[in-house]
Design a protein around this motif. Structure first.
Motif, PDB file in Angstrom:
ATOM      1  N   GLY A 215      70.748  36.772  72.662  1.00  0.00           N
ATOM      2  CA  GLY A 215      70.533  37.004  71.444  1.00  0.00           C
ATOM      3  C   GLY A 215      71.749  38.009  70.905  1.00  0.00           C
ATOM      4  N   TYR A 216      72.005  37.628  69.669  1.00  0.00           N
ATOM      5  CA  TYR A 216      72.891  38.629  69.159  1.00  0.00           C
ATOM      6  C   TYR A 216      72.486  39.353  67.456  1.00  0.00           C
ATOM      7  CZ  TYR A 216      77.280  40.832  67.126  1.00  0.00           C
ATOM      8  OH  TYR A 216      78.330  41.487  66.909  1.00  0.00           O
ATOM      9  N   THR A 217      72.326  40.549  67.245  1.00  0.00           N
ATOM     10  CA  THR A 217      71.977  41.160  66.283  1.00  0.00           C
ATOM     11  C   THR A 217      73.124  41.811  65.479  1.00  0.00           C
ATOM     12  OG1 THR A 217      69.694  41.922  67.133  1.00  0.00           O
ATOM     13  CG2 THR A 217      70.341  42.741  65.142  1.00  0.00           C
ATOM     14  N   HIS A 218      73.004  41.189  64.244  1.00  0.00           N
ATOM     15  CA  HIS A 218      74.121  41.743  63.194  1.00  0.00           C
ATOM     16  C   HIS A 218      73.426  42.169  61.830  1.00  0.00           C
ATOM     17  CE1 HIS A 218      78.002  42.376  61.449  1.00  0.00           C
ATOM     18  NE2 HIS A 218      77.809  41.462  60.583  1.00  0.00           N
ATOM     19  N   GLY A 219      73.197  43.480  61.754  1.00  0.00           N
ATOM     20  CA  GLY A 219      72.535  43.826  60.650  1.00  0.00           C
ATOM     21  C   GLY A 219      71.100  43.282  60.392  1.00  0.00           C
ATOM     22  N   LYS A 220      70.849  42.311  59.281  1.00  0.00           N
ATOM     23  CA  LYS A 220      69.449  41.936  59.234  1.00  0.00           C
ATOM     24  C   LYS A 220      69.479  40.605  59.839  1.00  0.00           C
ATOM     25  CE  LYS A 220      67.925  44.570  55.177  1.00  0.00           C
ATOM     26  NZ  LYS A 220      67.288  44.252  53.686  1.00  0.00           N
ATOM     27  N   TRP A 221      70.558  39.964  60.546  1.00  0.00           N
ATOM     28  CA  TRP A 221      70.688  38.563  61.048  1.00  0.00           C
ATOM     29  C   TRP A 221      70.493  38.844  62.669  1.00  0.00           C
ATOM     30  CZ3 TRP A 221      71.382  34.341  58.193  1.00  0.00           C
ATOM     31  CH2 TRP A 221      71.768  34.450  56.722  1.00  0.00           C
ATOM     32  N   PHE A 222      69.909  37.592  63.169  1.00  0.00           N
ATOM     33  CA  PHE A 222      69.687  37.464  64.561  1.00  0.00           C
ATOM     34  C   PHE A 222      69.974  36.144  64.912  1.00  0.00           C
ATOM     35  CE2 PHE A 222      66.848  37.166  68.346  1.00  0.00           C
ATOM     36  CZ  PHE A 222      67.576  38.022  69.277  1.00  0.00           C
ATOM     37  N   PHE A 223      70.984  35.970  65.732  1.00  0.00           N
ATOM     38  CA  PHE A 223      71.326  34.648  66.316  1.00  0.00           C
ATOM     39  C   PHE A 223      70.941  34.427  67.719  1.00  0.00           C
ATOM     40  CE2 PHE A 223      74.178  36.298  63.264  1.00  0.00           C
ATOM     41  CZ  PHE A 223      74.544  35.317  62.338  1.00  0.00           C
ATOM     42  N   TYR A 224      70.340  33.405  67.991  1.00  0.00           N
ATOM     43  CA  TYR A 224      69.789  33.294  69.426  1.00  0.00           C
ATOM     44  C   TYR A 224      69.830  31.840  70.069  1.00  0.00           C
ATOM     45  CZ  TYR A 224      66.000  32.143  66.252  1.00  0.00           C
ATOM     46  OH  TYR A 224      65.391  31.411  65.113  1.00  0.00           O
ATOM     47  N   ALA A 225      69.721  31.550  71.178  1.00  0.00           N
ATOM     48  CA  ALA A 225      69.570  30.235  71.835  1.00  0.00           C
ATOM     49  C   ALA A 225      68.849  30.524  73.128  1.00  0.00           C
ATOM     50  CB  ALA A 225      71.059  29.826  72.388  1.00  0.00           C
ATOM     51  N   TYR A 251      66.816  35.539  59.540  1.00  0.00           N
ATOM     52  CA  TYR A 251      67.188  36.811  58.488  1.00  0.00           C
ATOM     53  C   TYR A 251      66.110  37.578  58.133  1.00  0.00           C
ATOM     54  CZ  TYR A 251      69.340  39.015  54.528  1.00  0.00           C
ATOM     55  OH  TYR A 251      69.570  39.924  53.537  1.00  0.00           O
ATOM     56  N   ASN A 252      65.842  38.780  58.394  1.00  0.00           N
ATOM     57  CA  ASN A 252      64.873  39.575  57.864  1.00  0.00           C
ATOM     58  C   ASN A 252      65.144  40.057  56.339  1.00  0.00           C
ATOM     59  OD1 ASN A 252      62.793  41.597  57.345  1.00  0.00           O
ATOM     60  ND2 ASN A 252      63.453  42.867  59.092  1.00  0.00           N
ATOM     61  N   TYR A 253      64.270  39.452  55.337  1.00  0.00           N
ATOM     62  CA  TYR A 253      64.665  39.512  53.946  1.00  0.00           C
ATOM     63  C   TYR A 253      63.572  40.403  53.424  1.00  0.00           C
ATOM     64  CZ  TYR A 253      60.687  36.506  52.845  1.00  0.00           C
ATOM     65  OH  TYR A 253      59.375  35.915  52.705  1.00  0.00           O
ATOM     66  N   PRO A 255      59.821  41.138  53.271  1.00  0.00           N
ATOM     67  CA  PRO A 255      58.395  40.912  53.670  1.00  0.00           C
ATOM     68  C   PRO A 255      58.324  39.669  54.678  1.00  0.00           C
ATOM     69  CG  PRO A 255      58.897  39.949  51.460  1.00  0.00           C
ATOM     70  CD  PRO A 255      60.163  40.747  51.860  1.00  0.00           C
ATOM     71  N   GLY A 256      59.237  39.138  55.169  1.00  0.00           N
ATOM     72  CA  GLY A 256      59.204  38.272  56.091  1.00  0.00           C
ATOM     73  C   GLY A 256      60.478  37.931  56.747  1.00  0.00           C
ATOM     74  N   TRP A 257      60.822  36.559  57.249  1.00  0.00           N
ATOM     75  CA  TRP A 257      61.860  36.032  57.752  1.00  0.00           C
ATOM     76  C   TRP A 257      62.238  34.742  57.346  1.00  0.00           C
ATOM     77  CZ3 TRP A 257      58.609  39.475  60.286  1.00  0.00           C
ATOM     78  CH2 TRP A 257      59.019  40.527  60.949  1.00  0.00           C
ATOM     79  N   LEU A 258      63.573  34.443  57.225  1.00  0.00           N
ATOM     80  CA  LEU A 258      64.059  33.140  57.064  1.00  0.00           C
ATOM     81  C   LEU A 258      64.562  32.637  58.562  1.00  0.00           C
ATOM     82  CD1 LEU A 258      66.342  33.680  54.107  1.00  0.00           C
ATOM     83  CD2 LEU A 258      64.020  32.843  54.136  1.00  0.00           C
ATOM     84  N   VAL A 287      60.587  29.680  55.961  1.00  0.00           N
ATOM     85  CA  VAL A 287      60.453  30.962  55.245  1.00  0.00           C
ATOM     86  C   VAL A 287      58.869  31.421  55.792  1.00  0.00           C
ATOM     87  CG1 VAL A 287      60.361  32.237  53.249  1.00  0.00           C
ATOM     88  CG2 VAL A 287      61.998  30.268  53.790  1.00  0.00           C
ATOM     89  N   ASP A 288      58.706  32.719  56.163  1.00  0.00           N
ATOM     90  CA  ASP A 288      57.315  33.152  56.321  1.00  0.00           C
ATOM     91  C   ASP A 288      57.475  34.306  55.423  1.00  0.00           C
ATOM     92  OD1 ASP A 288      58.674  35.042  58.070  1.00  0.00           O
ATOM     93  OD2 ASP A 288      57.606  34.531  59.613  1.00  0.00           O
ATOM     94  N   PHE A 289      56.171  34.830  55.154  1.00  0.00           N
ATOM     95  CA  PHE A 289      55.720  35.826  54.176  1.00  0.00           C
ATOM     96  C   PHE A 289      54.674  36.920  54.612  1.00  0.00           C
ATOM     97  CE2 PHE A 289      53.589  37.716  50.515  1.00  0.00           C
ATOM     98  CZ  PHE A 289      54.636  38.575  50.143  1.00  0.00           C
ATOM     99  N   TYR A 290      54.813  38.076  54.890  1.00  0.00           N
ATOM    100  CA  TYR A 290      53.485  38.812  55.189  1.00  0.00           C
ATOM    101  C   TYR A 290      53.150  39.697  54.249  1.00  0.00           C
ATOM    102  CZ  TYR A 290      54.355  37.164  59.979  1.00  0.00           C
ATOM    103  OH  TYR A 290      54.570  36.436  60.995  1.00  0.00           O
ATOM    104  N   PHE A 291      51.831  39.951  53.945  1.00  0.00           N
ATOM    105  CA  PHE A 291      51.529  40.916  53.065  1.00  0.00           C
ATOM    106  C   PHE A 291      50.126  41.478  53.576  1.00  0.00           C
ATOM    107  CE2 PHE A 291      49.591  36.824  52.096  1.00  0.00           C
ATOM    108  CZ  PHE A 291      47.904  37.072  52.046  1.00  0.00           C
TER     109      PHE A 291
END
Length: 291
Positions: A215-225, A251-253, A255-258, A287-291
Motif C-alpha cells: 500500500g501507498y498513502t498520499h494525502g487522502k489517497w491510498f493505493f493498494y494491491a 479516497y477519504n472524502y 464522511p466516507g470513502w470512494l 462510495v460509502d457514507f457513515y453518519f
C-alpha cells in the motif's frame, strides 16, 4: 465510535442497510438486507488490558484493505466480527497480545458475519461456536512487526434440530506487518483445518492460504494491491492452487470513502472452507457514507 468522557469506557457500533451492506438475508439474524456489523463496549483497566464485550473484530493476523473484492482467499479468517469477549494489551517493549472467546459468529443462529461472510456454513447446515482465539505480535522496530495467531473451536450442526457441537475447527497464522513512511506491506501464511459435523458430511477440509498486500498513502489517497493464494489439502480434492489479485485505490472524502478496484481470480472458498476452481473478473466503483 467513541469514549465515555472522564471514564475508562469506550464503545463502537455499526448497522448496515441495503444490498451494499455485505449481508445475506437467507443466513443472517434479520432475514433482510440489513444487520449489525459490530456492536461492542470496552473497559480499559488502568495499566492493564482492554476488555471488549460484544460483536468485535476477531484478532487473527490481518485483513485486506480493499472493499468490494473483500478478503478473497483469507475467506473466513479476514474481516471477521464475532460475538464474545476479548482482552487486548500493548506493552512498552513492543509486545502485544489478544486473547478472546467467541460464543458465535453472529446473533441468534445466524452464520453471517457481514463483511467476510459465506465461509462458515449456513442456517441449514452448521455454524461456528465456542471459538478461542489468541494473537501475539512483537514490534521489532518502528517499521517491522512479526506476529502469530491461532484459533480453535466447535461447529454446531443445524440439520437435526438437536444443535450438537459435532464438528471442530483449527487454524494458525504467521504474519508480518511493515510500515516505511507512506509505504506499507503485509504478508501471512495461514494453515486451516475443519472437521464438518457428521450430520452435514463426513469430511475434513484442509488448505493453506498465502496473502500479501502493498500500500501507498498520499494525502487522502491510498493505493493498494492485494494478492492471495490457496493450496487445497483436502483428501480427494482435484483442485489446483488458486489465485486472486485485487489492485485498487481509495479516497477519504470526509464522511466516507470512494473506491475503485479490480478483481481477478481463478478460484474461490466455499461455505465449508474448501478451495475450489472457478474464473471471475470484475471492476468495482464504490462510495460509502457513515453518519
Amino acid at each position: 465510535d467513541g469514549d465515555v468522557e472522564d471514564t475508562q469506557w469506550s464503545y463502537s457500533a455499526e448497522a448496515r442497510f441495503g444490498p451494499g451492506g455485505f449481508t445475506d438475508p437467507d443466513n443472517n439474524s434479520t432475514g433482510g438486507q440489513y444487520g449489525i456489523h459490530k456492536a461492542w463496549i470496552a473497559y480499559q483497566i488502568e495499566d492493564g488490558a482492554k476488555i471488549t464485550v460484544g460483536k468485535s473484530q476477531v484478532p487473527f493476523a490481518w485483513k485486506t484493505a480493499n472493499f468490494w473484492p473483500g478478503d478473497m482467499f483469507l475467506a473466513g479468517y479476514g474481516d471477521q466480527m464475532d460475538v464474545g469477549v476479548k482482552a487486548s494489551q500493548t506493552f512498552e517493549s513492543g509486545l502485544h497480545y489478544d486473547a478472546a472467546l467467541y460464543l458465535a459468529d453472529d446473533w441468534s443462529t445466524s452464520t453471517d458475519t457481514m463483511d467476510d461472510n459465506g465461509h462458515w456454513g449456513s442456517t441449514a447446515t452448521y455454524r461456528k461456536v465456542q471459538t478461542a482465539v489468541g494473537n501475539l505480535s512483537y514490534a521489532l522496530t518502528d517499521a517491522h512487526t512479526l506476529g502469530v495467531s491461532a484459533q480453535a473451536g466447535g461447529l454446531q450442526e443445524l440439520v437435526s434440530g438437536e444443535g450438537d457441537i459435532s464438528g471442530d475447527l483449527q487454524a494458525a497464522a504467521l504474519y508480518y506487518l511493515g510500515q516505511f513512511g507512506a509505504l506499507s506491506a503485509k504478508a501471512s501464511v495461514i494453515a486451516t483445518e475443519r472437521n464438518l459435523p457428521d450430520e452435514v458430511a463426513d469430511l475434513t477440509v484442509e488448505n493453506t492460504r498465502y496473502a500479501g498486500e502493498l500500500g501507498y498513502t498520499h494525502g487522502k489517497w491510498f493505493f493498494y494491491a492485494d494478492l492471495t493464494y490457496a493450496t487445497p489439502d483436502t483428501e480427494g480434492s482435484d483442485a489446483d492452487t488458486i489465485r486472486a489479485f485485487a489492485p485498487g485505490l481509495s479516497y477519504n472524502y470526509g464522511p466516507g470513502w470512494l473506491y475503485l478496484e479490480y478483481l481477478t481470480q481463478d478460484g474461490y472458498i466455499d461455505r465449508n472452507g474448501q478451495a475450489l476452481e472457478g474464473d471471475f473478473d470484475a471492476l468495482y466503483a464504490t462510495v460509502d457514507f457513515y453518519f
